[in-house]
Design a protein around this motif. Structure first.
Motif, short mmCIF file in Angstrom:
data_model
loop_
_atom_site.label_atom_id
_atom_site.label_comp_id
_atom_site.label_asym_id
_atom_site.label_seq_id
_atom_site.Cartn_x
_atom_site.Cartn_y
_atom_site.Cartn_z
N TYR A 139 53.70 27.97 31.13
CA TYR A 139 52.39 27.86 30.50
C TYR A 139 51.86 26.44 30.52
N ALA A 140 52.75 25.45 30.43
CA ALA A 140 52.32 24.05 30.47
C ALA A 140 51.65 23.73 31.80
N GLU A 159 48.76 34.18 23.11
CA GLU A 159 49.28 33.30 22.06
C GLU A 159 50.18 32.24 22.65
N ALA A 160 51.01 32.61 23.62
CA ALA A 160 51.95 31.67 24.23
C ALA A 160 51.22 30.54 24.93
N ALA A 161 50.16 30.87 25.66
CA ALA A 161 49.39 29.84 26.37
C ALA A 161 48.71 28.89 25.37
N LYS A 162 48.15 29.46 24.32
CA LYS A 162 47.50 28.62 23.32
C LYS A 162 48.50 27.72 22.61
N ALA A 193 49.54 36.61 33.72
CA ALA A 193 50.71 36.48 32.84
C ALA A 193 51.07 37.82 32.24
N LEU A 194 52.36 38.19 32.39
CA LEU A 194 52.87 39.47 31.90
C LEU A 194 54.37 39.34 31.66
N PRO A 195 54.96 40.32 30.99
CA PRO A 195 56.42 40.40 31.01
C PRO A 195 56.88 40.47 32.46
N PHE A 196 58.01 39.82 32.76
CA PHE A 196 58.40 39.68 34.16
C PHE A 196 58.65 41.01 34.85
N VAL A 197 59.13 42.02 34.13
CA VAL A 197 59.36 43.32 34.78
C VAL A 197 58.04 43.90 35.28
N GLU A 198 56.94 43.62 34.57
CA GLU A 198 55.64 44.10 35.01
C GLU A 198 55.13 43.25 36.17
#
Length: 281
Positions: A139-140, A159-162, A193-198
């Protein structure tokens, strides 16, 4: 105390006891006891959860949930496909009984639903254009390269990106993975951006134009834990579900049921609990 009076007090005590037991039963238990189906809600989020023929519940989150319910003796399951953002509201409104969908256990969600113990450990990841031209791995990197990240409404990736300071104008929010793919393919976004399995699922179907980033380059705080969501009123059922889940999770039977959905033994949640995830995620 004469015999008749003793019988009166005894009958009253039994009635009070039955009332107390009834009061402890949640809506789902009442539905099952009355012969109604268990309404299983999920969105189209392969490989976590998605519908097959006649809305058959497919995906690893559905496979685990159906497997646990089967162990509990329940097979009257009604699959209901909905959109991602509507799953929790539908659960709260009593239109669904259980929500799967590969949903992360997050503190913000723990305020509204009761989660089962974790069923999976998952990494976040990105799908990017071939060659990863913006060199995005976490994300950084979105922030530092002034890139545009696309995410699905209601997903934790926003939320993670923010959290790392990605400006709101650099986060494109769309309804779901289909729109995310279109945004990256067209160049309107630099990373999805997604869960890696997706991510793996999307890249496998678009290998001519997309690459997946390496999820191990993500910081540890982005590792999340997936649970099954219930209404707070159904804690009685959830308690029994967790007991059956503990006996089922990680067994050869369970791992065989999820082998076609990119779930391996590495995705087992380990010793992390729902209480930990609610507090730390």
């Amino acid at each position: 105390m004469n015999g008749n009076l003793k019988k009166t007090f005894l009958a009253a005590g039994i009635a009070v006891g039955m009332t107390a037991v009834t009061a402890q039963a949640g809506q789902l238990t009442d539905r099952i006891n009355s012969g109604e189906s268990i309404r299983l809600g999920f969105a189209v989020q392969p490989p976590s959860a998605y519908p097959g023929d006649d809305n058959q519940p497919l995906g690893f989150a559905n496979a685990i949930t159906v497997g646990v319910l089967k162990k509990m003796g329940y097979s009257n399951i009604e699959p209901i496909v909905t959109d991602w953002g509507g799953m929790i509201p539908a659960l709260a409104a009593n239109r669904l009984d259980i929500v799967t969908g590969g949903m992360y256990i997050l503190g913000s969600r723990c305020k509204n639903v009761e989660f089962s113990e974790p069923i999976a450990r998952q990494y976040d990841g990105f799908f990017v254009l071939k060659g990863n031209p913006k060199h995005i791995n976490d994300y950084a990197d979105i922030k530092d390269s002034n890139s545009i990240m696309v995410a699905a409404a209601g997903y934790n990736n926003i939320e993670a990106a923010k959290k790392v300071g990605v400006p709101e104008q650099n986060i494109m929010v769309v309804p779901g993975p289909t729109e995310m793919l279109a945004a990256v393919r067209s160049g309107r976004a630099d990373a999805g951006a997604l869960p890696f399995v997706e991510v793996e699922h999307i890249v496998a179907e678009n290998a001519d134009i997309l690459d997946a980033t390496d999820p191990t380059l993500m910081p540890d705080w982005t590792i999340n834990y997936t649970g099954i969501a219930f209404r707070p009123d159904d804690r009685d059922f959830l308690k029994k579900f967790n007991v059956a889940l503990a006996d089922y999770l990680g067994t050869p039977e369970m791992l065989d049921a999820v082998k076609d959905y990119s779930y391996t033994a590495q995705n087992l949640p380990g010793d992390k609990t729902t209480a930990w995830a609610c507090e730390n995620r």
